[in-house]
Scaffold this motif. Structure first.
Motif, mmCIF file in Angstrom:
data_model
loop_
_atom_site.group_PDB
_atom_site.id
_atom_site.type_symbol
_atom_site.label_atom_id
_atom_site.label_comp_id
_atom_site.label_asym_id
_atom_site.label_seq_id
_atom_site.Cartn_x
_atom_site.Cartn_y
_atom_site.Cartn_z
ATOM 1 N N GLU A 1 3.857 -0.393 36.275
ATOM 2 C CA GLU A 1 4.042 0.496 35.126
ATOM 3 C C GLU A 1 5.397 1.418 35.305
ATOM 4 O OE1 GLU A 1 -0.736 0.974 33.788
ATOM 5 O OE2 GLU A 1 0.548 2.623 34.147
ATOM 6 N N ARG A 2 5.332 1.799 36.615
ATOM 7 C CA ARG A 2 6.436 2.538 36.971
ATOM 8 C C ARG A 2 7.904 2.035 36.917
ATOM 9 N NH1 ARG A 2 5.681 6.457 42.025
ATOM 10 N NH2 ARG A 2 3.659 6.590 41.231
ATOM 11 N N LEU A 3 7.825 0.926 37.345
ATOM 12 C CA LEU A 3 9.359 0.142 37.478
ATOM 13 C C LEU A 3 9.332 -0.514 36.388
ATOM 14 C CD1 LEU A 3 8.657 -1.481 40.890
ATOM 15 C CD2 LEU A 3 9.969 0.567 40.310
ATOM 16 N N ASP A 4 8.413 -0.966 35.387
ATOM 17 C CA ASP A 4 8.781 -1.866 34.117
ATOM 18 C C ASP A 4 8.529 -0.802 32.975
ATOM 19 O OD1 ASP A 4 9.438 -4.071 35.652
ATOM 20 O OD2 ASP A 4 7.376 -4.660 35.573
ATOM 21 N N SER A 5 8.294 0.237 33.055
ATOM 22 C CA SER A 5 7.938 1.325 32.002
ATOM 23 C C SER A 5 9.203 1.374 31.165
ATOM 24 C CB SER A 5 7.534 2.665 32.365
ATOM 25 O OG SER A 5 7.255 3.482 31.139
ATOM 26 N N PRO A 6 9.034 0.959 29.702
ATOM 27 C CA PRO A 6 10.361 1.418 28.714
ATOM 28 C C PRO A 6 10.385 2.694 28.580
ATOM 29 C CG PRO A 6 8.383 0.156 27.590
ATOM 30 C CD PRO A 6 7.920 0.320 29.061
ATOM 31 N N LYS A 7 9.421 3.500 28.835
ATOM 32 C CA LYS A 7 9.420 5.014 28.520
ATOM 33 C C LYS A 7 10.649 5.586 29.428
ATOM 34 C CE LYS A 7 4.615 5.618 27.095
ATOM 35 N NZ LYS A 7 3.227 6.126 27.728
ATOM 36 N N GLU A 8 10.642 5.060 30.685
ATOM 37 C CA GLU A 8 11.752 5.751 31.623
ATOM 38 C C GLU A 8 13.129 5.171 31.418
ATOM 39 O OE1 GLU A 8 10.464 5.130 35.660
ATOM 40 O OE2 GLU A 8 8.592 6.102 35.293
ATOM 41 N N GLN A 9 13.295 3.977 30.711
ATOM 42 C CA GLN A 9 14.462 3.421 30.488
ATOM 43 C C GLN A 9 14.805 3.525 29.194
ATOM 44 O OE1 GLN A 9 14.145 -0.443 31.867
ATOM 45 N NE2 GLN A 9 14.238 0.241 34.006
ATOM 46 N N SER A 10 16.114 3.704 28.628
ATOM 47 C CA SER A 10 16.512 3.613 27.432
ATOM 48 C C SER A 10 16.702 2.230 26.748
ATOM 49 C CB SER A 10 17.975 4.250 27.390
ATOM 50 O OG SER A 10 18.934 3.687 27.911
ATOM 51 N N SER A 11 16.884 2.077 25.672
ATOM 52 C CA SER A 11 16.680 0.734 25.117
ATOM 53 C C SER A 11 18.045 -0.029 25.358
ATOM 54 C CB SER A 11 16.794 0.719 23.646
ATOM 55 O OG SER A 11 17.973 1.641 22.999
ATOM 56 N N ILE A 12 19.068 0.649 25.942
ATOM 57 C CA ILE A 12 20.337 -0.153 26.431
ATOM 58 C C ILE A 12 19.979 -0.629 27.719
ATOM 59 C CG2 ILE A 12 22.556 0.090 26.918
ATOM 60 C CD1 ILE A 12 22.975 2.314 24.557
ATOM 61 N N LEU A 13 19.352 0.094 28.600
ATOM 62 C CA LEU A 13 19.182 -0.154 30.102
ATOM 63 C C LEU A 13 18.215 -1.376 29.843
ATOM 64 C CD1 LEU A 13 19.058 3.076 31.969
ATOM 65 C CD2 LEU A 13 20.924 1.382 31.602
ATOM 66 N N SER A 14 17.172 -1.216 28.955
ATOM 67 C CA SER A 14 16.127 -2.325 28.826
ATOM 68 C C SER A 14 16.746 -3.674 28.423
ATOM 69 C CB SER A 14 15.016 -2.034 27.880
ATOM 70 O OG SER A 14 14.199 -2.956 27.631
ATOM 71 N N ILE A 15 17.901 -3.677 27.455
ATOM 72 C CA ILE A 15 18.417 -4.708 27.275
ATOM 73 C C ILE A 15 19.245 -5.516 28.143
ATOM 74 C CG2 ILE A 15 20.479 -5.804 25.564
ATOM 75 C CD1 ILE A 15 19.462 -3.467 23.528
ATOM 76 N N LEU A 16 20.049 -4.482 28.838
ATOM 77 C CA LEU A 16 20.715 -4.972 30.197
ATOM 78 C C LEU A 16 19.905 -5.537 31.079
ATOM 79 C CD1 LEU A 16 23.324 -2.320 30.775
ATOM 80 C CD2 LEU A 16 23.553 -4.340 29.927
ATOM 81 N N ASN A 17 18.833 -5.232 31.329
ATOM 82 C CA ASN A 17 17.665 -5.809 32.319
ATOM 83 C C ASN A 17 17.316 -7.138 31.800
ATOM 84 O OD1 ASN A 17 17.430 -3.950 34.233
ATOM 85 N ND2 ASN A 17 16.123 -2.850 33.569
ATOM 86 N N LYS A 18 17.236 -7.256 30.428
ATOM 87 C CA LYS A 18 17.058 -8.853 29.941
ATOM 88 C C LYS A 18 18.172 -9.735 30.033
ATOM 89 C CE LYS A 18 13.043 -7.079 28.489
ATOM 90 N NZ LYS A 18 12.173 -6.403 29.668
ATOM 91 N N LEU A 19 19.267 -9.099 29.972
ATOM 92 C CA LEU A 19 20.620 -9.972 30.388
ATOM 93 C C LEU A 19 20.819 -10.398 31.546
ATOM 94 C CD1 LEU A 19 23.004 -8.196 28.161
ATOM 95 C CD2 LEU A 19 22.044 -10.185 27.374
ATOM 96 N N VAL A 20 20.135 -9.865 32.554
ATOM 97 C CA VAL A 20 20.305 -10.382 33.932
ATOM 98 C C VAL A 20 20.292 -12.012 34.182
ATOM 99 C CG1 VAL A 20 19.626 -10.102 36.349
ATOM 100 C CG2 VAL A 20 19.974 -8.212 35.135
ATOM 101 N N PRO A 21 19.040 -12.614 33.732
ATOM 102 C CA PRO A 21 18.750 -14.045 34.074
ATOM 103 C C PRO A 21 19.895 -14.828 33.180
ATOM 104 C CG PRO A 21 17.041 -12.798 33.379
ATOM 105 C CD PRO A 21 17.913 -11.891 33.050
ATOM 106 N N PHE A 22 20.153 -14.299 31.964
ATOM 107 C CA PHE A 22 21.291 -15.142 31.074
ATOM 108 C C PHE A 22 22.675 -15.168 31.826
ATOM 109 C CE2 PHE A 22 18.192 -14.115 27.860
ATOM 110 C CZ PHE A 22 17.755 -15.202 27.562
ATOM 111 N N SER A 23 23.223 -13.842 32.538
ATOM 112 C CA SER A 23 24.409 -14.056 33.327
ATOM 113 C C SER A 23 24.218 -14.570 34.560
ATOM 114 C CB SER A 23 24.559 -12.434 33.406
ATOM 115 O OG SER A 23 23.625 -11.906 34.538
#
Length: 136
Positions: free
Chosen positions: A16-38
């Protein structure tokens, strides 16, 4: 009274601590989701280059086609975005390693910074070595 196992609670808190969307902003969350595509994009470009190098024995046309493909402004932008996403992923990964190492121990910030700096020094050293190896 039922007692919960602390080890199970700590492992759940870690995920929960590493994947929590509360700790990350939405932009950082989107960037994390872009890693596999890049990474898929970089793999496809490298595969295309290897195929062009393999067929280069038959003629120089395929190699030049790959070079012109890489010079396209759209491809340069995509490769730049992939590089920035990879750097962002490295930063997030290096910052999360001390959190997982010191989860069950006391939070030692000085050791965490030493680990992060050590990882960056190792990355820069290996990158410089590979660059010098390629340029020889």
């Amino acid at each position: 009274m039922i007692k919960k196992n602390n080890d199970l609670d700590n492992s759940n808190n870690l995920s929960e601590r590493l994947d929590s969307p509360k700790e990350q902003s939405s932009i950082l969350s989107i960037l994390n989701k872009l890693v596999p595509f890049s990474m898929i994009w970089v793999s496809l470009v490298l595969m295309f280059g290897v195929i062009c190098m393999y067929t280069n024995a038959m003629g120089q046309d395929e190699f030049y086609r790959f070079i012109f493909f890489l010079r396209s402004p759209f491809i340069i932008v995509l490769n730049s975005i992939a590089l920035l996403v990879a750097i962002f992923h490295s930063i997030c990964w290096f910052n999360s390693i001390p959190k997982t190492l010191f989860l069950y121990r006391t939070a030692k910030k000085s050791q965490a910074y030493l680990i992060i700096i050590g990882l960056w020094i190792a990355t820069i050293f290996v990158s410089a070595y590979l660059l010098l190896f390629i340029l020889r």
